[in-house]
Design a protein around this motif. Structure first.
Motif, PDB file in Angstrom:
ATOM      1  N   THR A  41       0.838  -1.207   0.000  1.00  0.00           N
ATOM      2  CA  THR A  41       0.000   0.000   0.000  1.00  0.00           C
ATOM      3  C   THR A  41       0.869   1.252   0.000  1.00  0.00           C
ATOM      4  O   THR A  41       0.631   2.195  -0.774  1.00  0.00           O
ATOM      5  CB  THR A  41      -0.929   0.002   1.220  1.00  0.00           C
ATOM      6  OG1 THR A  41      -1.841  -1.096   1.110  1.00  0.00           O
ATOM      7  CG2 THR A  41      -1.720   1.299   1.312  1.00  0.00           C
ATOM      8  N   ARG A  42       1.875   1.278   0.855  1.00  0.00           N
ATOM      9  CA  ARG A  42       2.779   2.440   0.909  1.00  0.00           C
ATOM     10  C   ARG A  42       3.585   2.576  -0.390  1.00  0.00           C
ATOM     11  O   ARG A  42       3.778   3.684  -0.900  1.00  0.00           O
ATOM     12  CB  ARG A  42       3.719   2.311   2.101  1.00  0.00           C
ATOM     13  CG  ARG A  42       3.046   2.456   3.475  1.00  0.00           C
ATOM     14  CD  ARG A  42       4.094   2.414   4.577  1.00  0.00           C
ATOM     15  NE  ARG A  42       3.524   2.491   5.906  1.00  0.00           N
ATOM     16  CZ  ARG A  42       3.177   3.621   6.535  1.00  0.00           C
ATOM     17  NH1 ARG A  42       3.357   4.786   5.921  1.00  0.00           N
ATOM     18  NH2 ARG A  42       2.662   3.581   7.754  1.00  0.00           N
ATOM     19  N   LEU A  43       4.056   1.445  -0.916  1.00  0.00           N
ATOM     20  CA  LEU A  43       4.820   1.486  -2.160  1.00  0.00           C
ATOM     21  C   LEU A  43       3.960   2.001  -3.307  1.00  0.00           C
ATOM     22  O   LEU A  43       4.428   2.795  -4.143  1.00  0.00           O
ATOM     23  CB  LEU A  43       5.366   0.090  -2.481  1.00  0.00           C
ATOM     24  CG  LEU A  43       6.140  -0.067  -3.790  1.00  0.00           C
ATOM     25  CD1 LEU A  43       7.338   0.877  -3.840  1.00  0.00           C
ATOM     26  CD2 LEU A  43       6.589  -1.519  -3.963  1.00  0.00           C
ATOM     27  N   LEU A  47       4.793   5.205  -5.605  1.00  0.00           N
ATOM     28  CA  LEU A  47       4.819   5.191  -7.067  1.00  0.00           C
ATOM     29  C   LEU A  47       3.835   6.199  -7.644  1.00  0.00           C
ATOM     30  O   LEU A  47       4.143   6.903  -8.621  1.00  0.00           O
ATOM     31  CB  LEU A  47       4.498   3.783  -7.578  1.00  0.00           C
ATOM     32  CG  LEU A  47       5.527   2.689  -7.274  1.00  0.00           C
ATOM     33  CD1 LEU A  47       5.004   1.332  -7.728  1.00  0.00           C
ATOM     34  CD2 LEU A  47       6.867   2.984  -7.937  1.00  0.00           C
ATOM     35  N   ALA A  48       2.645   6.267  -7.051  1.00  0.00           N
ATOM     36  CA  ALA A  48       1.658   7.259  -7.507  1.00  0.00           C
ATOM     37  C   ALA A  48       2.205   8.666  -7.345  1.00  0.00           C
ATOM     38  O   ALA A  48       2.011   9.528  -8.214  1.00  0.00           O
ATOM     39  CB  ALA A  48       0.355   7.081  -6.739  1.00  0.00           C
ATOM     40  N   GLY A  49       2.908   8.916  -6.238  1.00  0.00           N
ATOM     41  CA  GLY A  49       3.512  10.224  -6.016  1.00  0.00           C
ATOM     42  C   GLY A  49       4.580  10.557  -7.037  1.00  0.00           C
ATOM     43  O   GLY A  49       4.862  11.729  -7.299  1.00  0.00           O
ATOM     44  N   ALA A  50       5.185   9.519  -7.627  1.00  0.00           N
ATOM     45  CA  ALA A  50       6.203   9.722  -8.662  1.00  0.00           C
ATOM     46  C   ALA A  50       5.586   9.799 -10.059  1.00  0.00           C
ATOM     47  O   ALA A  50       6.314   9.869 -11.057  1.00  0.00           O
ATOM     48  CB  ALA A  50       7.226   8.592  -8.606  1.00  0.00           C
ATOM     49  N   GLY A  51       4.255   9.761 -10.109  1.00  0.00           N
ATOM     50  CA  GLY A  51       3.582   9.948 -11.385  1.00  0.00           C
ATOM     51  C   GLY A  51       3.040   8.699 -12.036  1.00  0.00           C
ATOM     52  O   GLY A  51       2.536   8.751 -13.156  1.00  0.00           O
ATOM     53  N   VAL A  52       3.105   7.554 -11.352  1.00  0.00           N
ATOM     54  CA  VAL A  52       2.600   6.311 -11.940  1.00  0.00           C
ATOM     55  C   VAL A  52       1.088   6.267 -11.824  1.00  0.00           C
ATOM     56  O   VAL A  52       0.538   6.430 -10.734  1.00  0.00           O
ATOM     57  CB  VAL A  52       3.219   5.075 -11.253  1.00  0.00           C
ATOM     58  CG1 VAL A  52       2.641   3.789 -11.838  1.00  0.00           C
ATOM     59  CG2 VAL A  52       4.737   5.086 -11.395  1.00  0.00           C
ATOM     60  N   SER A  53       0.414   6.025 -12.918  1.00  0.00           N
ATOM     61  CA  SER A  53      -1.042   5.887 -12.912  1.00  0.00           C
ATOM     62  C   SER A  53      -1.428   4.706 -13.788  1.00  0.00           C
ATOM     63  O   SER A  53      -0.563   3.974 -14.291  1.00  0.00           O
ATOM     64  CB  SER A  53      -1.710   7.179 -13.397  1.00  0.00           C
ATOM     65  OG  SER A  53      -1.296   7.484 -14.717  1.00  0.00           O
ATOM     66  N   ARG A 134      13.292   3.620   2.302  1.00  0.00           N
ATOM     67  CA  ARG A 134      12.818   4.919   2.806  1.00  0.00           C
ATOM     68  C   ARG A 134      11.543   5.342   2.085  1.00  0.00           C
ATOM     69  O   ARG A 134      10.617   5.887   2.710  1.00  0.00           O
ATOM     70  CB  ARG A 134      13.899   5.987   2.617  1.00  0.00           C
ATOM     71  CG  ARG A 134      15.005   5.942   3.656  1.00  0.00           C
ATOM     72  CD  ARG A 134      15.794   7.245   3.669  1.00  0.00           C
ATOM     73  NE  ARG A 134      16.375   7.553   2.365  1.00  0.00           N
ATOM     74  CZ  ARG A 134      17.560   7.122   1.952  1.00  0.00           C
ATOM     75  NH1 ARG A 134      18.285   6.334   2.744  1.00  0.00           N
ATOM     76  NH2 ARG A 134      18.019   7.464   0.771  1.00  0.00           N
ATOM     77  N   ALA A 135      11.504   5.119   0.775  1.00  0.00           N
ATOM     78  CA  ALA A 135      10.306   5.493   0.014  1.00  0.00           C
ATOM     79  C   ALA A 135       9.088   4.736   0.516  1.00  0.00           C
ATOM     80  O   ALA A 135       7.993   5.306   0.636  1.00  0.00           O
ATOM     81  CB  ALA A 135      10.533   5.218  -1.468  1.00  0.00           C
ATOM     82  N   VAL A 136       9.270   3.454   0.828  1.00  0.00           N
ATOM     83  CA  VAL A 136       8.162   2.660   1.362  1.00  0.00           C
ATOM     84  C   VAL A 136       7.760   3.160   2.747  1.00  0.00           C
ATOM     85  O   VAL A 136       6.567   3.358   3.039  1.00  0.00           O
ATOM     86  CB  VAL A 136       8.551   1.160   1.418  1.00  0.00           C
ATOM     87  CG1 VAL A 136       7.476   0.360   2.152  1.00  0.00           C
ATOM     88  CG2 VAL A 136       8.764   0.605   0.009  1.00  0.00           C
ATOM     89  N   ALA A 137       8.732   3.395   3.612  1.00  0.00           N
ATOM     90  CA  ALA A 137       8.445   3.786   4.996  1.00  0.00           C
ATOM     91  C   ALA A 137       7.789   5.157   5.092  1.00  0.00           C
ATOM     92  O   ALA A 137       6.952   5.402   5.974  1.00  0.00           O
ATOM     93  CB  ALA A 137       9.729   3.759   5.819  1.00  0.00           C
ATOM     94  N   GLU A 138       8.174   6.067   4.206  1.00  0.00           N
ATOM     95  CA  GLU A 138       7.704   7.453   4.304  1.00  0.00           C
ATOM     96  C   GLU A 138       6.423   7.727   3.538  1.00  0.00           C
ATOM     97  O   GLU A 138       5.798   8.788   3.714  1.00  0.00           O
ATOM     98  CB  GLU A 138       8.809   8.399   3.816  1.00  0.00           C
ATOM     99  CG  GLU A 138      10.054   8.374   4.696  1.00  0.00           C
ATOM    100  CD  GLU A 138      11.218   9.153   4.107  1.00  0.00           C
ATOM    101  OE1 GLU A 138      11.019   9.760   3.016  1.00  0.00           O
ATOM    102  OE2 GLU A 138      12.292   9.155   4.720  1.00  0.00           O
TER     103      GLU A 138
END
Length: 504
Positions: A41-43, A47-53, A134-138
């Motif tokens: 869920t966090r990952l 990814l969505a925050g990086a523009g993945v849709s 870190r990307a997953v945790a944050e």
């Protein structure tokens, strides 16, 4: 969408019904299904925050790791497509993959190849390890809407008959269906533990990873095959199944010759007296039949199982219960039993086509069937025999090598006028790659002067994955032709070709 079941849905259900069961093991990292669901869920949010849709691509450039399964599940949660690229490929081959897929995000392990690719690449690049963790945790915990399980979620590169590979797209529905058929034939049960020691860019490893996931078992990850480490992990994690075949089995048996490790948890195929003494010989249809059948990436892995036709006349067995198989003539009509036709299929496990290959997709789905490109025969008892590829393919160990791809690489050498590639029998790997090369007049000398066999082998190695390079090179005045293409039958006869997959 009450009839939909995506990989993401399977994970969410495992998190509820098997919250404390270990889902993944990777070195010191161990995650239960509840923990894996939260991480995915966090990952997905990262990814969505990086523009993945929906429909966007995410690429993994690295060896085996728990991140491969997590990225696939996160893409399922987003409706995106995940591609684990072949890390053994050359920078040129990997650049082709990135240019072809145009991924929104690339997750990579540092290497000379990824350093150069990252400098020239677009999209977001996320380094595996600490940066990935870190990307997953944050990332935030958020809700994601339902996704259509018929949409592609996994891309695996294959089918390089034209000189460049194509990405076969597999949907959640196809992957869930294939996993279900495999776990039935393999008689997988809860508690099943699979060691991902084969490459996860290969459907042979991925299909078992996903079947283990489907049944709520444990996936153990190791970067690549190492006999000693395989022994250690089987012992430590009580592994049930691993990705192993002939030479790999021999290497593991040799590594454990003194009985240092307890391999008895491994329920596997009988192979040799030494091997059988170390493991538990499995009695499932899959293992009794020596893991036999016919398959390819485009069908999710296995299309037919010998375990569904024990004692049958055809050594490819019978189809999975979730597909149909027909042997078709070029005009689309079914050939009678006993005659050779192209193996064609349709059903729940089949792929959704190749990424950005409309002409190839139209050709491959003529008459409403997926055309595998392979020839087969239906025996009088209804079982199937695999005859061989319509087009030439070399099988070296577990890897497919397409002559057109190696020929293209050879012809880029300035001294090469023409080249053809054949497979020659090899006692350890079934076949070895042999190049038959005609040099330009100003490069005459062959093995005695000018360009040498080693020069050409090294040239191919710089352009393609090392396993694709020729092991043997023969110099000739000219390449025999059948029309515009090499006369492979004549080349086989003249230069010791043989051992092709499907030929008894």
């Amino acid at each position: 969408m009450i009839h939909s079941l995506s990989l993401s849905d399977v994970l969410a259900d495992h998190a509820r019904s098997r919250p404390g069961v270990t889902a993944t093991v990777d070195g010191e990292l161990r995650h239960t299904y509840a923990e894996l669901d939260l991480r995915v869920t966090r990952l997905a949010a990262a990814l969505a925050g990086a523009g993945v849709s929906t429909g966007d691509r995410v690429v993994w450039l690295g060896q085996n790791a728990h991140a491969v399964l997590e990225l696939l599940l996160a893409c399922s949660r987003l409706g995106a497509v995940f591609c684990p690229a072949n890390w053994r490929q050359s920078p040129d081959e990997l650049r082709f993959v990135l240019d072809d897929l145009t991924p929104a995000v690339v997750v990579f392990e540092p290497s000379e190849a990824t350093t150069s690719l990252r400098a020239a690449g677009a999209g977001t690049w996320l380094q595996a390890g600490d940066e990935y963790e870190r990307a997953v945790a944050e990332a935030p915990v958020r809700e994601f809407g339902p996704v259509d399980d018929a949409e592609p979620v996994l891309a695996l590169y294959t089918a390089a008959f034209a000189g460049r590979p194509s990405a076969a797209l597999l949907s959640s529905a196809a992957l869930v269906a294939h996993a279900t058929s495999l776990l039935v034939v393999r008689r997988m049960e809860p508690g099943f533990t699979f060691l991902n020691d084969g490459p996860l860019f290969h459907v042979g490893t991925m299909m078992f990873c996903l079947a283990t996931f489907q049944i709520g078992g444990t996936n153990v990850f190791t970067p690549a095959f190492d006999p000693e480490e395989v022994c250690r992990l089987i012992d430590a994690e009580r592994v049930t199944q691993a990705f192993l075949f002939g030479p790999m089995i021999d290497a593991v048996a040799k590594a454990n010759a003194g009985g240092k490790y307890d391999l008895s948890s491994l329920r596997f195929v009988s192979h040799s007296a030494e091997w059988d003494d170390m493991i538990t010989v499995d009695d499932s249809p899959w293992c009794r039949s020596k893991m036999g059948g016919y398959g390819q990436t485009e069908v999710g892995g296995m299309l037919t199982f010998l375990g569904l036709a024990e004692g049958g006349a055809g050594f490819a067995g019978r189809p999975s219960p979730l597909v149909q198989v027909r042997l078709l003539a070029p005009d689309g009509t079914e050939v009678p039993a006993g005659e050779v036709g192209e193996i064609c299929a349709r059903g729940k496990t089949l792929f959704s086509g190749y990424f950005a290959r409309p002409d190839l997709n139209a050709e491959k789905t003529a008459y409403g069937w997926h055309h595998t490109g392979d020839l087969g025969r239906r025996e009088p008892d209804g079982t199937l025999t695999f005859i061989g590829p319509k087009l030439r393919m070399i099988k070296s160990g577990a890897e497919n090598v397409y002559p057109a791809e190696v020929e293209r690489a050879l012809k880029t050498h300035p001294a090469v006028a023409d080249a053809a590639v054949i497979g020659v029998p090899d006692p350890g790997w079934q076949q070895a790659v042999k190049a038959v090369v005609a040099l330009r007049p100003d490069a005459a000398g062959g093995v005695t002067g000018g360009v040498t066999a080693d020069d050409l082998i090294e040239h191919v190695r710089t352009l393609l994955a090392s396993y694709k390079k020729p092991r043997h090179v023969t110099f000739v005045d000219s390449i025999p032709k059948r029309g515009f293409t090499p006369d492979y039958d004549a080349l086989d006869a003249a230069h010791g070709g043989g051992g092709y997959p499907g030929n008894a």
